[in-house]
Write an enzyme that holds these catalytic residues in place. Structure first.
Site, PDB file in Angstrom:
ATOM      1  CB  CYS A   1      26.751  39.256 -16.441  1.00  0.00           C
ATOM      2  SG  CYS A   1      25.853  40.173 -17.671  1.00  0.00           S
TER       3      CYS A   1
ATOM      4  CB  SER B   1      32.251  38.180 -24.078  1.00  0.00           C
ATOM      5  OG  SER B   1      31.149  38.875 -23.543  1.00  0.00           O
TER       6      SER B   1
ATOM      7  CB  ILE C   1      25.446  35.052 -27.334  1.00  0.00           C
ATOM      8  CG1 ILE C   1      25.002  36.441 -26.910  1.00  0.00           C
ATOM      9  CG2 ILE C   1      24.358  34.029 -27.142  1.00  0.00           C
ATOM     10  CD1 ILE C   1      23.794  36.936 -27.671  1.00  0.00           C
TER      11      ILE C   1
ATOM     12  CE  LYS D   1      36.403  38.961 -28.642  1.00  0.00           C
ATOM     13  NZ  LYS D   1      35.945  37.690 -29.212  1.00  0.00           N
TER      14      LYS D   1
ATOM     15  CG  HIS E   1      29.502  36.565 -20.924  1.00  0.00           C
ATOM     16  ND1 HIS E   1      29.377  36.123 -19.625  1.00  0.00           N
ATOM     17  CD2 HIS E   1      28.928  37.795 -20.974  1.00  0.00           C
ATOM     18  CE1 HIS E   1      28.731  37.055 -18.916  1.00  0.00           C
ATOM     19  NE2 HIS E   1      28.446  38.068 -19.721  1.00  0.00           N
TER      20      HIS E   1
END
Ligand SMILES: [Zn+2]
Lengths: 132, 385
Positions: B83, B207, B209, B328, B332
């Site tokens: 990430c 958060s 996808i 959020k 993300h």
């Protein structure tokens, strides 16, 4: 996880085999090839007793696809008596019966079945320690 | 080393972009940034992405995106750090320009999670953890974060509702960001009733996808006059790592890589945490916001939820966080997230954030992009020129 990888991990999955540093004595699970503490490469295998206490835990309601049929199931970080933390599934315990600090012990259980015809893969889980 | 600046920024909305392939998202954001810079060409491209191989069956994104952007012969490479891939790619672009190797470089973060159904993406995302000892025994990403949250609640005596301010403030801000995925507010009551994912983490801690791409064009600070774009100084972009397994950390509720990269960033920029005007936090899960704020020196250990309840992190608070909605609210898009954070921070420094989100008198804006359960962390500081 396919068979070659699973087979390679057999001593960890069945025997909780980690390493102990010959120079400084630090014990690690998973096994290491360089000691994270003193950088020595003199390490010997070390089998953990499988006893410890719950350091943290969670119950899973939405899982990775392989584990979908097992939900809800519980997982934990267990502080092993010999020092390190280990990540594990919990067995024989309901979501409301787990507490931080609770003594637990290792058992061998089914981790998952690899499809309809695939092999059943076993490995460590931890359950509440049975009273002596 | 030369000082560097962001001269151009670009982004696509964060959505489920079922219609677009990965190359098109990336090229869209990249060219938006090049036009914003007032440039026509780049000498190098650094692509932040985590899952193109697993989900789109496409690796080699450096060459692919350079090609489709119309720069088929430049230096171009993909950078992967789960990430944190986005900011890790920015770091490479910054180093390339700072070293004098390139005169103009771009970083683009791009992710397409809607190539497959949700469960497959979850499994692919879990490859950021330890495959042999975490993911393959049944731990999702949410599960690892749940272990941190449960321990944090135990050590500092918090209950579930004490974490509500984090997603509530993220949604509060996201509703004014046209590029955000979730443009509506949520309440504490909704938070407490949300579907459990990995107890104590529920759906509104997590958060979403999503797909998206964001890009930056980076040049030497001394050359900004040759471009039409509005320049923002990059005062620091520092990366650090920690153990891959959460269980191998000295203290699983301390993000050591965040501490190290934040300290390095403050040192490079020559500033203190109290000088920061706003902080784009990596709020992949509510607990990570708390740990990130603490590791960065904005709160003592165990105090972040209390400060959040006091409104410290709201837009008009002492240290606004996630000002465009964070992970959020904005969404993300994994490998793009770190670049979105920097695009948003650059807008705050330029003074071009949407009215309701613009923080007053921004001199220094900080971003923190976190990979895995904290194994890679990139902290960046942008400064008004
Ligand atoms: Zn040693």
């Amino acid at each position: 996880m396919d068979i070659p990888r699973y087979w390679r991990l057999r001593n960890q999955r069945y025997r909780l085999e980690g390493t102990e540093c010959i120079e400084c004595g630090q014990r690690n699970f998973p096994p290491r090839c360089i000691c994270p503490h003193c950088k020595s490469d003199s390490l010997k295998s070390f089998r953990f007793s499988g006893r410890g206490t719950v350091y943290s835990f969670s119950t899973i309601y939405q899982a990775l696809d392989t584990f979908d049929k097992d939900i809800p199931y519980s997982i934990a970080l267990v502080k092993l008596d010999e020092g390190p933390l280990i990540t594990t599934q919990l067995a024989d315990v309901g979501p409301d019966e787990i507490q931080i600090g609770q003594p637990v012990e290792m058992v061998i259980r089914k981790i998952y079945e690899d499809g309809e015809n695939g092999p059943i893969q076993y490995g460590y889980k931890f359950r509440p320690a049975l009273k002596e | 080393m030369r000082q560097t600046a962001i001269i151009g920024i670009g982004q696509t909305p964060v959505r489920e972009h079922w219609d677009y392939p990965i190359r098109q998202l990336a090229v869209q954001a990249l060219w938006a940034a090049i036009k914003d810079a007032g440039a026509k060409h780049i000498e190098g491209l650094f692509v932040g992405n985590m899952l193109s191989g697993a989900l789109a069956e496409q690796e080699h994104l450096g060459a692919l995106i350079a090609d489709y952007a119309g720069f088929p012969c430049i230096e171009a490479v993909k950078v992967e750090a789960a990430c944190a891939s986005g900011a890790a790619a920015v770091r490479q672009a910054v180093l390339a320009v700072a070293s004098g190797h390139l005169e103009i470089a771009a970083a683009v973060g791009v992710e397409k999670l809607t190539e497959f159904s949700g469960k497959f993406s979850g499994k692919a995302l879990a490859t950021a953890a330890d495959a042999d000892y975490e993911a393959s025994i049944g731990l999702s990403f949410a599960a690892l974060n749940a272990l941190m949250m449960q321990r944090y609640m135990y050590e500092y005596g918090y209950s579930k509702e004490d974490f509500a301010p984090f997603p509530v403030l993220a949604h509060q801000n996201a509703q004014y960001n046209p590029n955000a995925m979730f443009r509506y507010p949520i309440t504490k009551e909704q938070y407490l009733k949300a579907k459990p994912i990995a107890d104590p983490i529920n759906l509104l801690d997590s958060s979403p996808i999503s797909d998206g791409a964001a890009a930056l064009v980076i040049v030497p600070l001394k050359n900004i006059q040759s471009f039409g774009g509005s320049a923002v100084k990059i005062s620091a972009c520092e990366i650090a790592t920690d153990t891959i397994g959460l269980d191998n950390r000295e203290n699983p509720i301390v993000l050591k890589a965040a501490q190290k990269s934040a300290q390095a960033a403050y040192k490079t920029a020559g500033i203190q945490p109290r000088d920061i005007s706003l902080f784009e936090a990596h709020d992949a899960f509510s607990i990570i916001t708390a740990l990130s704020v603490e590791a960065s020196g904005f709160a003592n250990a165990g105090k972040a939820p209390k400060l959040a309840a006091d409104g410290v992190f709201n837009i008009n608070g002492r240290l606004p966080i996630s000002t465009f909605g964070g992970l959020k609210g904005r969404g993300h898009p994994v490998g793009a997230t770190g670049v979105y954070q920097l695009v948003e921070a650059a807008k705050q420094v330029r003074g071009t954030a949407p009215d309701k989100l613009q923080v007053d008198d921004v001199r220094l804006a900080m971003t923190q992009n976190i990979g895995g359960s904290g194994a890679t962390v990139v902290t960046s500081i942008l400064e008004k020129i």
